[in-house]
Design a protein around this motif. Structure first.
Motif, PDB file in Angstrom:
ATOM      1  N   MET A 161       4.080  -2.886 -19.036  1.00 11.76           N
ATOM      2  CA  MET A 161       4.451  -3.191 -17.656  1.00 11.76           C
ATOM      3  C   MET A 161       5.734  -2.458 -17.254  1.00 11.76           C
ATOM      4  O   MET A 161       5.848  -1.961 -16.121  1.00 11.76           O
ATOM      5  N   GLU A 162       6.691  -2.384 -18.174  1.00  7.71           N
ATOM      6  CA  GLU A 162       7.950  -1.700 -17.862  1.00  7.71           C
ATOM      7  C   GLU A 162       7.725  -0.202 -17.691  1.00  7.71           C
ATOM      8  O   GLU A 162       8.300   0.422 -16.788  1.00  7.71           O
ATOM      9  N   ASN A 163       6.870   0.376 -18.516  1.00  7.93           N
ATOM     10  CA  ASN A 163       6.547   1.802 -18.370  1.00  7.93           C
ATOM     11  C   ASN A 163       5.852   2.084 -17.044  1.00  7.93           C
ATOM     12  O   ASN A 163       6.032   3.150 -16.450  1.00  7.93           O
ATOM     13  N   ALA A 164       5.055   1.101 -16.591  1.00  9.53           N
ATOM     14  CA  ALA A 164       4.310   1.269 -15.336  1.00  9.53           C
ATOM     15  C   ALA A 164       5.158   0.941 -14.111  1.00  9.53           C
ATOM     16  O   ALA A 164       4.768   1.264 -12.985  1.00  9.53           O
ATOM     17  N   GLY A 165       6.289   0.270 -14.337  1.00  9.18           N
ATOM     18  CA  GLY A 165       7.160  -0.087 -13.220  1.00  9.18           C
ATOM     19  C   GLY A 165       6.583  -1.155 -12.307  1.00  9.18           C
ATOM     20  O   GLY A 165       6.837  -1.154 -11.101  1.00  9.18           O
ATOM     21  N   VAL A 166       5.819  -2.085 -12.886  1.00 11.54           N
ATOM     22  CA  VAL A 166       5.210  -3.137 -12.073  1.00 11.54           C
ATOM     23  C   VAL A 166       6.003  -4.433 -12.208  1.00 11.54           C
ATOM     24  O   VAL A 166       6.743  -4.637 -13.175  1.00 11.54           O
ATOM     25  N   ASN A 167       5.850  -5.304 -11.226  1.00 13.72           N
ATOM     26  CA  ASN A 167       6.535  -6.593 -11.246  1.00 13.72           C
ATOM     27  C   ASN A 167       5.664  -7.645 -11.926  1.00 13.72           C
ATOM     28  O   ASN A 167       4.447  -7.693 -11.715  1.00 13.72           O
ATOM     29  N   ASN A 196      -1.636  -0.515 -16.609  1.00  8.44           N
ATOM     30  CA  ASN A 196      -1.882   0.923 -16.754  1.00  8.44           C
ATOM     31  C   ASN A 196      -2.328   1.565 -15.443  1.00  8.44           C
ATOM     32  O   ASN A 196      -2.214   2.782 -15.275  1.00  8.44           O
ATOM     33  N   HIS A 197      -2.823   0.740 -14.517  1.00  7.66           N
ATOM     34  CA  HIS A 197      -3.203   1.248 -13.196  1.00  7.66           C
ATOM     35  C   HIS A 197      -2.171   0.867 -12.134  1.00  7.66           C
ATOM     36  O   HIS A 197      -2.466   0.942 -10.930  1.00  7.66           O
ATOM     37  N   ASP A 252      -8.893   0.099  -8.655  1.00  7.84           N
ATOM     38  CA  ASP A 252      -9.107   0.177  -7.205  1.00  7.84           C
ATOM     39  C   ASP A 252      -7.772   0.418  -6.496  1.00  7.84           C
ATOM     40  O   ASP A 252      -6.860  -0.415  -6.575  1.00  7.84           O
ATOM     41  N   PRO A 253      -7.628   1.524  -5.760  1.00 10.86           N
ATOM     42  CA  PRO A 253      -6.361   1.802  -5.078  1.00 10.86           C
ATOM     43  C   PRO A 253      -6.067   0.819  -3.949  1.00 10.86           C
ATOM     44  O   PRO A 253      -4.925   0.752  -3.470  1.00 10.86           O
ATOM     45  N   GLU A 254      -7.077   0.038  -3.543  1.00  7.78           N
ATOM     46  CA  GLU A 254      -6.877  -0.962  -2.493  1.00  7.78           C
ATOM     47  C   GLU A 254      -6.328  -2.282  -3.031  1.00  7.78           C
ATOM     48  O   GLU A 254      -6.076  -3.213  -2.267  1.00  7.78           O
ATOM     49  N   ILE A 255      -6.147  -2.363  -4.360  1.00  8.65           N
ATOM     50  CA  ILE A 255      -5.602  -3.566  -4.999  1.00  8.65           C
ATOM     51  C   ILE A 255      -4.167  -3.290  -5.430  1.00  8.65           C
ATOM     52  O   ILE A 255      -3.888  -2.311  -6.122  1.00  8.65           O
ATOM     53  N   ASP A 256      -3.244  -4.162  -5.030  1.00  9.04           N
ATOM     54  CA  ASP A 256      -1.826  -4.010  -5.379  1.00  9.04           C
ATOM     55  C   ASP A 256      -1.424  -4.838  -6.593  1.00  9.04           C
ATOM     56  O   ASP A 256      -0.501  -4.469  -7.327  1.00  9.04           O
ATOM     57  N   GLY A 257      -2.065  -5.982  -6.765  1.00  7.82           N
ATOM     58  CA  GLY A 257      -1.671  -6.872  -7.851  1.00  7.82           C
ATOM     59  C   GLY A 257      -2.831  -7.734  -8.297  1.00  7.82           C
ATOM     60  O   GLY A 257      -3.873  -7.814  -7.625  1.00  7.82           O
ATOM     61  N   VAL A 258      -2.658  -8.400  -9.442  1.00 10.82           N
ATOM     62  CA  VAL A 258      -3.702  -9.265  -9.984  1.00 10.82           C
ATOM     63  C   VAL A 258      -3.113 -10.621 -10.355  1.00 10.82           C
ATOM     64  O   VAL A 258      -1.947 -10.730 -10.737  1.00 10.82           O
TER      65      VAL A 258
END
Length: 330
Positions: A110-116, A85-86, A61-67
């Motif tokens: 996570m590092e490949n995706a650049g997420v925190n 991956n999203h 969902d593009p409206e979700i930033d984090g989980v």
């Protein structure tokens, strides 16, 4: 504003994280998913947010930033990989996974995706830990050689309202949890000792079951560190009235934490009687640090290595008990 999805109410701390998220003005809870559809629907209704039973739909969902992941531990990897991956930022309950290999795969994704990423290791933000770390770093205790840490409760002890104890039955599911008291409560002594003592090099552990419910309900792990420090780490689901304890012993002094009380004897504080020191202020919680890194690029104090070494010690402890021998770390 960080728009988050809550992924499962399985863990006993899920409600606490939802509360903290709802109280943080930088977080908006947008959706709930749960592997237990009825539980998830009820939780979503309580929170006044939509429920979605399709995990892939939620994490894409593009409206979700984090989980915020509070699912059974055995599906952490599947869920976190899907979210990363999203491009979703990840906040997760400990432990990250059951093996260091799975941890590495998760971090690579996570590092490949650049997420925190943030893992909830809250005692690393506490006043007593910060004081203990400073005392060790400043050499106040001389050469530290022994640490003992104990976290225990009576969650598996029968009472009037709960014949099997107040801890949910699912916390005794070996497949979902990967273990019992050591992998759950024991995580706190493990990550504290890892921080205070350095890199672990060997583990000897006994994971005992008093209640016979399929997982350990009282456990002890002896961890040897490259620094030369020995740590005795205890956890229990069958101890009533047992306070949190952290003991640090050195050639020039001793630091004792029991419950919220901290006292010290040292060559600088005096050896004849205990000194009760002023403690530093606690720092931002893991969730606050997660938000700070996402929104303001603030460096978190809880790191990848904390998660990796927590998993490594747990994995070695399980092997030590299974094979009845000391396990050396790679």
């Amino acid at each position: 504003m960080i728009r988050v999805a809550l992924l499962s109410k399985w863990h006993v701390h899920a409600v606490d994280y939802a509360r903290e998220a709802s109280e943080n003005p930088a977080i908006h809870i947008s959706k709930v998913w749960d592997e237990d559809i009825e539980r998830g629907k009820m939780w979503a209704e309580e929170l006044g947010v939509p429920f979605d039973d399709d995990l892939e739909h939620v994490v894409s969902d593009p409206e979700i930033d984090g989980v915020i992941v509070t699912s059974p531990t055995n599906v952490h990897k599947e869920i976190i990989l899907a979210a990363a991956n999203h491009g979703k930022h990840i906040y997760t309950e400990k432990v990250l996974s059951f093996s260091k290999e799975d941890d590495e795969e998760i971090f690579s994704s996570m590092e490949n995706a650049g997420v925190n990423f943030m893992i909830s290791l809250p005692r690393l933000t506490s006043d007593y830990y910060l004081y203990a770390q400073r005392i060790i770093d400043d050499g106040v205790l001389g050469t530290v050689n022994m640490i003992r840490c104990r976290v225990a409760h009576n969650g598996a002890v029968s009472n009037e309202n709960h014949p099997n104890g107040w801890l949910p039955d699912r916390f005794f599911d070996m497949d979902q949890c990967g273990g019992g008291t050591l992998i759950d409560l024991g995580a706190h002594p493990i990550y504290l000792a890892n921080r205070l003592a350095g890199r672990p090099k060997a583990v000897s552990a006994r994971l005992q079951s008093l209640m016979g419910r399929g997982v350990d309900d009282h456990s002890v792990a002896t961890v040897e560190y490259e620094s030369g420090i020995l740590a005795v780490l205890e956890s229990s689901f069958v101890s009533s009235g047992s306070p949190f304890q952290l003991e640090i012993y050195g050639t020039e002094g001793t630091l004792m934490v029991e419950g919220s009380e901290v006292r010290i004897k040292s060559s600088t504080h005096g050896m004849n009687e205990w000194t009760y020191p002023d403690l530093p202020a606690s720092i931002h919680s893991p969730m606050q640090q997660w938000v700070g890194e996402i929104l303001n690029q603030e460096e978190p104090t809880i790191k990848k290595d904390d998660a990796l070494q927590l998993t490594a010690v747990n994995e070695a402890a399980a092997l030590s008990h299974k094979h009845n021998k000391r396990i050396t770390m790679e």
